[in-house]
Design a protein around this motif. Structure first.
Motif, PDB file in Angstrom:
ATOM      1  N   VAL A 197       0.768  -1.243  -0.134  1.00  0.00           N
ATOM      2  CA  VAL A 197       0.021   0.267   0.034  1.00  0.00           C
ATOM      3  C   VAL A 197       0.892   1.232   0.039  1.00  0.00           C
ATOM      4  O   VAL A 197       1.412   1.721   1.190  1.00  0.00           O
ATOM      5  CB  VAL A 197      -1.078  -0.005   1.399  1.00  0.00           C
ATOM      6  CG1 VAL A 197      -1.697   1.182   1.040  1.00  0.00           C
ATOM      7  CG2 VAL A 197      -1.784  -1.392   1.622  1.00  0.00           C
ATOM      8  N   LEU A 204      -7.679   4.144   2.514  1.00  0.00           N
ATOM      9  CA  LEU A 204      -7.843   2.917   1.741  1.00  0.00           C
ATOM     10  C   LEU A 204      -9.391   2.409   1.740  1.00  0.00           C
ATOM     11  O   LEU A 204      -9.795   1.362   2.426  1.00  0.00           O
ATOM     12  CB  LEU A 204      -7.127   1.735   2.772  1.00  0.00           C
ATOM     13  CG  LEU A 204      -6.400   0.625   2.323  1.00  0.00           C
ATOM     14  CD1 LEU A 204      -5.743   0.855   0.722  1.00  0.00           C
ATOM     15  CD2 LEU A 204      -5.703  -0.277   2.902  1.00  0.00           C
ATOM     16  N   TRP A 237       2.326  -4.007   9.568  1.00  0.00           N
ATOM     17  CA  TRP A 237       1.585  -3.542  10.637  1.00  0.00           C
ATOM     18  C   TRP A 237       0.151  -3.462  10.467  1.00  0.00           C
ATOM     19  O   TRP A 237      -0.428  -3.629  11.611  1.00  0.00           O
ATOM     20  CB  TRP A 237       2.243  -2.107  11.050  1.00  0.00           C
ATOM     21  CG  TRP A 237       1.895  -1.054   9.843  1.00  0.00           C
ATOM     22  CD1 TRP A 237       2.400  -0.585   8.821  1.00  0.00           C
ATOM     23  CD2 TRP A 237       0.608  -0.105  10.006  1.00  0.00           C
ATOM     24  NE1 TRP A 237       1.949   0.367   8.390  1.00  0.00           N
ATOM     25  CE2 TRP A 237       0.867   0.587   8.980  1.00  0.00           C
ATOM     26  CE3 TRP A 237      -0.303  -0.163  10.825  1.00  0.00           C
ATOM     27  CZ2 TRP A 237      -0.067   1.812   8.475  1.00  0.00           C
ATOM     28  CZ3 TRP A 237      -1.286   1.034  10.580  1.00  0.00           C
ATOM     29  CH2 TRP A 237      -1.202   1.770   9.534  1.00  0.00           C
ATOM     30  N   SER A 251     -13.272   1.356  10.554  1.00  0.00           N
ATOM     31  CA  SER A 251     -12.086   1.901  10.022  1.00  0.00           C
ATOM     32  C   SER A 251     -11.558   1.102   8.603  1.00  0.00           C
ATOM     33  O   SER A 251     -11.916  -0.118   8.547  1.00  0.00           O
ATOM     34  CB  SER A 251     -11.071   1.869  11.099  1.00  0.00           C
ATOM     35  OG  SER A 251     -10.211   0.852  10.715  1.00  0.00           O
ATOM     36  N   HIS A 252     -11.162   1.907   7.805  1.00  0.00           N
ATOM     37  CA  HIS A 252     -10.789   1.159   6.558  1.00  0.00           C
ATOM     38  C   HIS A 252      -9.694  -0.149   6.680  1.00  0.00           C
ATOM     39  O   HIS A 252      -9.981  -0.983   6.204  1.00  0.00           O
ATOM     40  CB  HIS A 252     -10.159   2.162   5.405  1.00  0.00           C
ATOM     41  CG  HIS A 252     -11.176   3.106   4.997  1.00  0.00           C
ATOM     42  ND1 HIS A 252     -10.482   4.597   5.021  1.00  0.00           N
ATOM     43  CD2 HIS A 252     -12.526   3.254   4.909  1.00  0.00           C
ATOM     44  CE1 HIS A 252     -11.720   5.361   4.900  1.00  0.00           C
ATOM     45  NE2 HIS A 252     -12.506   4.767   4.614  1.00  0.00           N
ATOM     46  N   ILE A 253      -8.745   0.231   7.367  1.00  0.00           N
ATOM     47  CA  ILE A 253      -7.755  -0.884   7.592  1.00  0.00           C
ATOM     48  C   ILE A 253      -8.432  -2.168   8.345  1.00  0.00           C
ATOM     49  O   ILE A 253      -8.221  -3.226   7.834  1.00  0.00           O
ATOM     50  CB  ILE A 253      -6.752  -0.454   8.724  1.00  0.00           C
ATOM     51  CG1 ILE A 253      -5.802   0.655   8.172  1.00  0.00           C
ATOM     52  CG2 ILE A 253      -5.663  -1.487   9.188  1.00  0.00           C
ATOM     53  CD1 ILE A 253      -5.141   1.625   9.248  1.00  0.00           C
ATOM     54  N   SER A 293      -4.878  12.024  15.330  1.00  0.00           N
ATOM     55  CA  SER A 293      -5.862  10.622  14.480  1.00  0.00           C
ATOM     56  C   SER A 293      -6.073   9.526  15.563  1.00  0.00           C
ATOM     57  O   SER A 293      -5.121   9.314  16.482  1.00  0.00           O
ATOM     58  CB  SER A 293      -5.556  10.318  13.355  1.00  0.00           C
ATOM     59  OG  SER A 293      -4.425   9.335  13.405  1.00  0.00           O
ATOM     60  N   ALA A 294      -6.686   8.785  15.604  1.00  0.00           N
ATOM     61  CA  ALA A 294      -6.905   7.461  16.307  1.00  0.00           C
ATOM     62  C   ALA A 294      -5.876   6.591  16.209  1.00  0.00           C
ATOM     63  O   ALA A 294      -5.349   6.063  17.176  1.00  0.00           O
ATOM     64  CB  ALA A 294      -8.477   6.799  15.937  1.00  0.00           C
TER      65      ALA A 294
HETATM   66  N1  CO8 Z   1      -0.912   8.075   9.913  1.00  0.00           N
HETATM   67  C1  CO8 Z   1      -1.813   8.785  10.771  1.00  0.00           C
HETATM   68  N2  CO8 Z   1      -2.898   8.347  11.103  1.00  0.00           N
HETATM   69  C2  CO8 Z   1      -3.522   7.534  10.221  1.00  0.00           C
HETATM   70  C3  CO8 Z   1      -2.670   6.821   9.336  1.00  0.00           C
HETATM   71  C4  CO8 Z   1      -1.414   7.292   9.166  1.00  0.00           C
HETATM   72  N3  CO8 Z   1      -0.668   6.767   8.395  1.00  0.00           N
HETATM   73  N4  CO8 Z   1      -3.299   5.845   8.719  1.00  0.00           N
HETATM   74  C5  CO8 Z   1      -4.716   5.695   9.059  1.00  0.00           C
HETATM   75  N5  CO8 Z   1      -5.001   7.189  10.076  1.00  0.00           N
HETATM   76  C6  CO8 Z   1      -5.928   7.472  10.943  1.00  0.00           C
HETATM   77  C7  CO8 Z   1      -7.187   7.939  10.059  1.00  0.00           C
HETATM   78  O1  CO8 Z   1      -7.209   9.106   9.717  1.00  0.00           O
HETATM   79  C8  CO8 Z   1      -8.295   7.408  11.071  1.00  0.00           C
HETATM   80  O2  CO8 Z   1      -8.221   8.466  12.099  1.00  0.00           O
HETATM   81  P1  CO8 Z   1      -9.801   9.056  12.713  1.00  0.00           P
HETATM   82  O3  CO8 Z   1     -10.489   7.684  13.041  1.00  0.00           O
HETATM   83  O4  CO8 Z   1      -9.305   9.772  13.858  1.00  0.00           O
HETATM   84  O5  CO8 Z   1     -10.224   9.839  11.703  1.00  0.00           O
HETATM   85  C9  CO8 Z   1      -7.756   6.115  11.771  1.00  0.00           C
HETATM   86  O6  CO8 Z   1      -6.429   6.081  11.719  1.00  0.00           O
HETATM   87  C10 CO8 Z   1      -8.267   4.954  11.091  1.00  0.00           C
HETATM   88  O7  CO8 Z   1      -7.677   4.913   9.680  1.00  0.00           O
HETATM   89  P2  CO8 Z   1      -8.384   3.954   8.403  1.00  0.00           P
HETATM   90  O8  CO8 Z   1      -8.404   2.613   9.129  1.00  0.00           O
HETATM   91  O9  CO8 Z   1      -9.471   4.363   8.196  1.00  0.00           O
HETATM   92  O10 CO8 Z   1      -7.311   3.995   7.342  1.00  0.00           O
HETATM   93  P3  CO8 Z   1      -6.995   5.108   6.301  1.00  0.00           P
HETATM   94  O11 CO8 Z   1      -7.819   4.641   5.108  1.00  0.00           O
HETATM   95  O12 CO8 Z   1      -7.246   6.441   6.767  1.00  0.00           O
HETATM   96  O13 CO8 Z   1      -5.333   4.874   6.068  1.00  0.00           O
HETATM   97  C11 CO8 Z   1      -3.376   3.804   4.969  1.00  0.00           C
HETATM   98  C12 CO8 Z   1      -4.826   3.655   5.739  1.00  0.00           C
HETATM   99  C13 CO8 Z   1      -3.770   4.444   3.626  1.00  0.00           C
HETATM  100  C14 CO8 Z   1      -2.895   2.594   4.707  1.00  0.00           C
HETATM  101  C15 CO8 Z   1      -2.591   4.887   5.572  1.00  0.00           C
HETATM  102  O14 CO8 Z   1      -2.264   4.278   6.942  1.00  0.00           O
HETATM  103  C16 CO8 Z   1      -1.222   5.137   5.021  1.00  0.00           C
HETATM  104  O15 CO8 Z   1      -1.307   5.836   3.973  1.00  0.00           O
HETATM  105  N6  CO8 Z   1      -0.401   4.441   5.591  1.00  0.00           N
HETATM  106  C17 CO8 Z   1       1.158   4.826   4.932  1.00  0.00           C
HETATM  107  C18 CO8 Z   1       1.681   3.675   3.910  1.00  0.00           C
HETATM  108  C19 CO8 Z   1       1.438   2.396   4.636  1.00  0.00           C
HETATM  109  O16 CO8 Z   1       1.493   1.948   5.765  1.00  0.00           O
HETATM  110  N7  CO8 Z   1       1.746   1.445   3.848  1.00  0.00           N
HETATM  111  C20 CO8 Z   1       1.430  -0.379   4.282  1.00  0.00           C
HETATM  112  C21 CO8 Z   1       3.083  -0.620   4.281  1.00  0.00           C
HETATM  113  S1  CO8 Z   1       3.095  -2.525   4.416  1.00  0.00           S
HETATM  114  C22 CO8 Z   1       2.384  -2.966   2.946  1.00  0.00           C
HETATM  115  O17 CO8 Z   1       2.597  -2.393   2.088  1.00  0.00           O
HETATM  116  C23 CO8 Z   1       2.200  -4.543   3.013  1.00  0.00           C
HETATM  117  C24 CO8 Z   1       0.578  -4.530   3.024  1.00  0.00           C
HETATM  118  C25 CO8 Z   1       0.051  -6.079   2.778  1.00  0.00           C
HETATM  119  C26 CO8 Z   1      -1.025  -6.315   3.704  1.00  0.00           C
HETATM  120  C27 CO8 Z   1      -2.319  -5.569   3.223  1.00  0.00           C
HETATM  121  C28 CO8 Z   1      -3.529  -5.722   4.245  1.00  0.00           C
HETATM  122  C29 CO8 Z   1      -4.697  -4.991   4.042  1.00  0.00           C
END
Ligand code: CO8
Length: 319
Positions: A197, A204, A237, A251-253, A293-294
């Protein structure tokens, strides 16, 4: 020039000796490399979503074979190692280390120059596989993400996780919408797709995630029919079950990982990974990390309670 004089001049550590002697043996590539310059490279870097301050630094520091013979020696051979096994997931090539920065901007951006020098060979490879141009360019924007993260994390230009750029420019990684997929052969010889990702691309959202997942199997069956993967795997993670203690059920994750099955027996330590992906952490005290954020609050609360995060490995069937 030989590998030892290059090592001394670029102040590379002892631990680079094995790689250096390997690429020394390999020699320069059969076709000389060419680095784009001036407006040509400026336009290319913008297309690859490299941020403006870095674009100008990269243009200004572009190495030259006469002025920078040691760096050029390394560039030619690092490129040769990559193109030699273009598209072959069975051969492991991680590319070179991050070079010590004290020798200047060209060293900081070394992996950008390797990437740029290799794009023509990658495009020729993509053409042999009939990869749509749009997929090539979408995939290559990982360069911009890598440079932007490096600047955000360290306050200066460079490349973050250069080994991932090496994978990508070797023709092993394809971005299909929100997700990237890589050609992987598991330890037991089974072909799989690694799922990744990238940071750039927004939340997501399950529909967007599913669209991307649905594109993977037809894409690889068409362009890499010999591979034949039927599952995607990942180590992340994102797969730590403990996240469910903190994130909302919608949550999307938590939603997108419901179809995943964990396949590891022992979780890997994941504190560094979650700190990296949530904060691009660079050693600051936990008290100073943002708590907007959460997820940010969850990471810090968990660690302050003396608990640890895990990286988990899992798999999902490809639709
Ligand atoms: N930093 C800070 N806050 C965050 C982040 C982040 N990286 N990601 C999510 N949040 C917050 C959201 O804003 C939300 O907060 P609130 O409830 O307060 O509004 C809460 O956490 C819940 O978030 P979501 O579950 O809805 O997730 P999002 O769609 O917002 O974000 C992403 C998910 C896009 C993955 C985001 O975390 C991101 O951009 N991360 C950076 C890239 C990353 O971590 N990539 C993964 C690396 S490992 C890999 O790629 C292998 C993956 C194989 C397994 C896949 C399984 C699905």
């Amino acid at each position: 020039m030989d590998s030892e004089s290059v090592r001394r001049e670029l102040r590379l550590g002892e631990n680079t000796r094995a790689w250096l002697s390997r690429i020394d043996e390999l020699g320069p590539p059969p076709e000389p490399i060419r680095l784009p310059r001036g407006d040509e490279v400026r336009d290319l870097l913008r297309r690859l979503e490299v941020p403006d301050p870095d674009v100008e630094e990269i243009v200004a520091a572009t190495p030259d074979p006469d002025r920078d013979p040691a760096l050029w020696w390394l560039l030619e051979r690092a490129h040769h190692e990559i193109v030699r096994h273009m598209g072959d997931p069975k051969v492991k090539v991680r590319g070179g280390p991050t070079l010590p920065y004290e020798t200047g901007a060209a060293a900081r951006y070394f992996h950008v120059y390797v990437f740029l020098a290799t794009i023509p060979a990658l495009r020729r490879f993509h053409a042999t596989r009939d990869i749509p141009e749009a997929t090539t360019w979408e995939t290559l924007t990982q360069l911009g993400e890598s440079v932007a993260i490096h600047r955000r994390k360290y306050g200066e230009g460079g490349t973050h996780m250069p080994w991932w750029l090496t994978f990508l420019v070797r023709g092993l990684v394809y971005r299909l919408g929100r997700l990237q997929f890589s050609l992987v052969v598991a330890r037991d010889g089974t072909p799989v797709l690694g799922m990744h990702v990238p940071e750039v691309g927004g939340p997501l959202i399950p529909d967007i995630y599913n669209d991307s997942l649905r594109r993977a199997r037809p894409f690889f069956d068409r362009h890499f029919p010999e591979h034949g993967a039927r599952v995607a795997t990942g180590t992340s993670w994102l797969l730590d079950p403990q996240l469910a203690e903190y994130l909302a059920e919608d949550s999307h994750i938590l939603q997108v990982r419901r179809d995943w099955t964990l396949i590891d027996s022992e979780p890997e330590d994941g504190d560094d990974a979650i700190l990296e992906f949530v904060f691009r952490y660079n050693g600051q005290p936990l008290e100073e990390l943002p708590q907007r954020s959460a997820l940010e609050r969850a990471v810090v609360t968990h660690l302050k309670a003396g608990r640890h995060w895990h990286q988990r490995s899992g798999r999902v069937e490809l639709p």
